[in-house]
Design an enzyme around this catalytic site. Structure first.
Site, PDB file in Angstrom:
ATOM      1  N   CYS A   1       0.819  -1.224   0.000  1.00  0.00           N
ATOM      2  CA  CYS A   1       0.000   0.000   0.000  1.00  0.00           C
ATOM      3  C   CYS A   1       0.851   1.271   0.000  1.00  0.00           C
ATOM      4  O   CYS A   1       0.325   2.374  -0.122  1.00  0.00           O
ATOM      5  CB  CYS A   1      -0.946  -0.013   1.188  1.00  0.00           C
ATOM      6  SG  CYS A   1      -1.892  -1.530   1.301  1.00  0.00           S
TER       7      CYS A   1
ATOM      8  N   HIS B   1      -3.028   6.782   2.671  1.00  0.00           N
ATOM      9  CA  HIS B   1      -3.538   5.501   2.176  1.00  0.00           C
ATOM     10  C   HIS B   1      -4.899   5.227   2.810  1.00  0.00           C
ATOM     11  O   HIS B   1      -5.095   5.423   4.017  1.00  0.00           O
ATOM     12  CB  HIS B   1      -2.552   4.386   2.522  1.00  0.00           C
ATOM     13  CG  HIS B   1      -3.119   3.027   2.304  1.00  0.00           C
ATOM     14  ND1 HIS B   1      -3.665   2.647   1.097  1.00  0.00           N
ATOM     15  CD2 HIS B   1      -3.269   1.967   3.146  1.00  0.00           C
ATOM     16  CE1 HIS B   1      -4.106   1.411   1.210  1.00  0.00           C
ATOM     17  NE2 HIS B   1      -3.888   0.974   2.438  1.00  0.00           N
TER      18      HIS B   1
ATOM     19  N   ASN C   1     -10.226  -0.581   0.464  1.00  0.00           N
ATOM     20  CA  ASN C   1      -8.774  -0.414   0.436  1.00  0.00           C
ATOM     21  C   ASN C   1      -8.263  -0.902  -0.928  1.00  0.00           C
ATOM     22  O   ASN C   1      -8.268  -2.094  -1.204  1.00  0.00           O
ATOM     23  CB  ASN C   1      -8.183  -1.246   1.580  1.00  0.00           C
ATOM     24  CG  ASN C   1      -6.668  -1.187   1.644  1.00  0.00           C
ATOM     25  OD1 ASN C   1      -6.019  -0.727   0.711  1.00  0.00           O
ATOM     26  ND2 ASN C   1      -6.121  -1.665   2.742  1.00  0.00           N
TER      27      ASN C   1
HETATM   28  N1  ACO Z   1     -18.027  -9.120   9.912  1.00  0.00           N
HETATM   29  C1  ACO Z   1     -18.440  -9.437  11.155  1.00  0.00           C
HETATM   30  N2  ACO Z   1     -17.609  -9.778  12.130  1.00  0.00           N
HETATM   31  C2  ACO Z   1     -16.290  -9.822  11.844  1.00  0.00           C
HETATM   32  C3  ACO Z   1     -15.807  -9.518  10.573  1.00  0.00           C
HETATM   33  C4  ACO Z   1     -16.717  -9.170   9.578  1.00  0.00           C
HETATM   34  N3  ACO Z   1     -16.366  -8.853   8.338  1.00  0.00           N
HETATM   35  N4  ACO Z   1     -14.461  -9.639  10.598  1.00  0.00           N
HETATM   36  C5  ACO Z   1     -14.111  -9.994  11.842  1.00  0.00           C
HETATM   37  N5  ACO Z   1     -15.230 -10.123  12.593  1.00  0.00           N
HETATM   38  C6  ACO Z   1     -15.336 -10.493  13.999  1.00  0.00           C
HETATM   39  C7  ACO Z   1     -14.158 -11.320  14.484  1.00  0.00           C
HETATM   40  O1  ACO Z   1     -14.370 -12.681  14.176  1.00  0.00           O
HETATM   41  C8  ACO Z   1     -14.178 -11.053  15.957  1.00  0.00           C
HETATM   42  O2  ACO Z   1     -15.171 -11.835  16.530  1.00  0.00           O
HETATM   43  P1  ACO Z   1     -14.913 -12.504  17.987  1.00  0.00           P
HETATM   44  O3  ACO Z   1     -14.725 -11.338  18.915  1.00  0.00           O
HETATM   45  O4  ACO Z   1     -16.157 -13.285  18.205  1.00  0.00           O
HETATM   46  O5  ACO Z   1     -13.676 -13.323  17.819  1.00  0.00           O
HETATM   47  C9  ACO Z   1     -14.663  -9.596  16.044  1.00  0.00           C
HETATM   48  O6  ACO Z   1     -15.295  -9.315  14.788  1.00  0.00           O
HETATM   49  C10 ACO Z   1     -13.539  -8.624  16.277  1.00  0.00           C
HETATM   50  O7  ACO Z   1     -12.492  -8.914  15.369  1.00  0.00           O
HETATM   51  P2  ACO Z   1     -11.186  -8.074  15.330  1.00  0.00           P
HETATM   52  O8  ACO Z   1     -10.290  -8.544  14.235  1.00  0.00           O
HETATM   53  O9  ACO Z   1     -10.625  -7.971  16.721  1.00  0.00           O
HETATM   54  O10 ACO Z   1     -11.811  -6.683  14.910  1.00  0.00           O
HETATM   55  P3  ACO Z   1     -11.164  -5.267  15.064  1.00  0.00           P
HETATM   56  O11 ACO Z   1     -12.019  -4.453  15.911  1.00  0.00           O
HETATM   57  O12 ACO Z   1      -9.690  -5.326  15.335  1.00  0.00           O
HETATM   58  O13 ACO Z   1     -11.346  -4.753  13.584  1.00  0.00           O
HETATM   59  C11 ACO Z   1     -10.060  -4.405  11.605  1.00  0.00           C
HETATM   60  C12 ACO Z   1     -10.728  -5.418  12.492  1.00  0.00           C
HETATM   61  C13 ACO Z   1     -11.129  -3.502  10.997  1.00  0.00           C
HETATM   62  C14 ACO Z   1      -9.342  -5.112  10.456  1.00  0.00           C
HETATM   63  C15 ACO Z   1      -9.074  -3.601  12.465  1.00  0.00           C
HETATM   64  O14 ACO Z   1      -8.172  -4.449  13.105  1.00  0.00           O
HETATM   65  C16 ACO Z   1      -8.359  -2.594  11.704  1.00  0.00           C
HETATM   66  O15 ACO Z   1      -8.878  -1.558  11.396  1.00  0.00           O
HETATM   67  N6  ACO Z   1      -7.087  -2.842  11.389  1.00  0.00           N
HETATM   68  C17 ACO Z   1      -6.327  -2.003  10.546  1.00  0.00           C
HETATM   69  C18 ACO Z   1      -5.874  -2.787   9.431  1.00  0.00           C
HETATM   70  C19 ACO Z   1      -6.472  -2.410   8.135  1.00  0.00           C
HETATM   71  O16 ACO Z   1      -7.366  -1.654   7.940  1.00  0.00           O
HETATM   72  N7  ACO Z   1      -5.852  -3.039   7.187  1.00  0.00           N
HETATM   73  C20 ACO Z   1      -6.177  -2.881   5.860  1.00  0.00           C
HETATM   74  C21 ACO Z   1      -5.139  -3.535   5.049  1.00  0.00           C
HETATM   75  S1  ACO Z   1      -3.554  -3.161   5.537  1.00  0.00           S
HETATM   76  C22 ACO Z   1      -3.088  -1.814   4.877  1.00  0.00           C
HETATM   77  O17 ACO Z   1      -3.718  -1.349   3.979  1.00  0.00           O
HETATM   78  C23 ACO Z   1      -1.895  -1.188   5.358  1.00  0.00           C
END
Ligand code: ACO
Length: 322
Positions: A113, A247, A277
């Site tokens: 990215c 990004h 993304n």
């Molecule tokens: N729909 C519903 N529930 C979901 C989904 C979904 N699509 N995906 C995950 N869950 C659930 C998980 O299973 C978990 O359930 P559990 O608590 O029963 O185990 C719960 O939601 C929480 O999951 P987490 O992964 O802890 O969710 P988090 O609040 O961390 O959000 C996210 C995930 C949005 C990816 C977050 O970590 C984030 O914003 N990270 C930044 C990374 C990013 O945006 N990367 C993009 C690509 S990298 C880049 O471009 C540099």
């Protein structure tokens, strides 16, 4: 002497197929509420027949049409991508062949990215070295790297391409840059591992072809290392920067970066709501949309911070005027 680099045109192209969160909810255990509240993403475009080169060729043709110069006046073409059609030839060579840029050298940059920022920084050095005109395009069909049964990654990404023309100018437009990588954190985001299957080595099969991400690690990285990087590049000019184009991974990352930098949130443009993304395409896509909307005007001397961050890990910022 004309050897400063300047962005002189922008263009973008996304596949027509628009997929909403509700449509994804019919395919996997997720909801519009979950995706919107965690990421700010409402929809993304997913290819139904065009590969990365097809998207990038559309962008290159638009850039040439817009600027009205002959394709054979291009000195170079750089494509930033982590989802090329082939390992060889590069997408950039495929673009070069398709548009008839007979005098241009062409190659791809792989920095996930951060690819567009790394590619644009490279282009600036070519112009400083005497080349006169080039294209820098970020293009991705990340949909081919996703496990569509993994809701934790499938909802985040979209396909698209966008790019800029970079030309020589007698006025300085690229003011400061800071690029960085940390390979010790390589496992935070991986995609595309192909296993050996030769007469000399049959590697045990792994499931590392599809994109895997430690969301928490990436979130922390983006809101710590990237904030430090932007601060260093902005230096004393933080408040005089018109727009921050980061990004587009996640709205909450941008909210937190804005708060930590103490810069008004309105200065951070976003469009991940409509595209998800798009990896290396996200910054030029955002730039082109802002140019089309008149928010950013090329030739107006507005000051922009362009910041990429992603797998590798890689990250970096460029402070430019347009
Ligand atoms: N729909 C519903 N529930 C979901 C989904 C979904 N699509 N995906 C995950 N869950 C659930 C998980 O299973 C978990 O359930 P559990 O608590 O029963 O185990 C719960 O939601 C929480 O999951 P987490 O992964 O802890 O969710 P988090 O609040 O961390 O959000 C996210 C995930 C949005 C990816 C977050 O970590 C984030 O914003 N990270 C930044 C990374 C990013 O945006 N990367 C993009 C690509 S990298 C880049 O471009 C540099």
């Amino acid at each position: 002497m004309k050897n400063y680099a300047k962005i002189t045109a922008t263009a973008s192209y996304v596949p027509a197929n628009r997929v909403t969160n509700d449509q994804l909810s019919e395919m996997m255990e997720t909801s519009d509420e979950w995706i919107t509240s965690r990421t700010g993403i409402h929809a993304r475009h997913i290819t139904t027949g065009e590969d990365t080169s097809d998207l990038c060729i559309q962008v290159a043709e638009k850039l040439i049409a817009e600027t009205n110069f002959p394709a054979d006046s291009l000195d170079f073409i750089i494509v930033a991508t982590m989802s090329p059609d082939y390992t060889c030839p590069s997408v950039a060579c495929m673009v070069q062949g398709a548009i008839g840029a007979t005098q241009a050298f062409a190659f791809d940059v792989t920095a996930a990215c951060s690819g567009f920022v790394f590619g644009l920084a490279t282009a600036e050095k070519f112009i400083r070295g005497g080349y006169q005109r080039g294209l820098v395009i970020g293009g991705e069909t990340t949909s081919k790297l996703l496990d569509w049964e993994d809701r934790s990654t499938a909802v985040l990404f979209g396909d698209g391409a966008a790019g800029v023309v970079v030309e020589a100018s007698d006025v300085q437009h690229f003011h400061r840059e800071l690029l960085a990588s940390d390979g010790t954190r390589q496992k935070s985001l991986t995609a595309g591992k192909k296993n050996f299957d030769s007469p000399f080595w049959q590697e045990p099969p792994t499931d590392e072809y599809f994109l895997q991400m430690n969301g928490r690690d990436i979130f922390d990285f983006a809101t710590r290392d990237v904030v430090k990087n932007i601060s260093a590049v902005a230096a004393e000019e933080k408040d005089t920067i018109d727009y921050y184009l980061l990004h587009q991974a996640n709205e909450r990352i941008i909210d937190k970066i804005a708060r930590k930098l103490k810069v008004p949130r309105e200065k951070f443009l976003t469009n991940m709501a409509d595209y998800g993304n798009t990896s290396a395409a996200s910054i030029p896509l955002l730039l082109d949309e802002a140019v089309q909307a008149g928010t950013i005007q090329l030739g107006s001397n507005q000051k922009l911070m362009l910041t990429g961050y992603g797998g590798g890990l890689t990250w970096g910022s460029l402070l430019v005027t347009v």
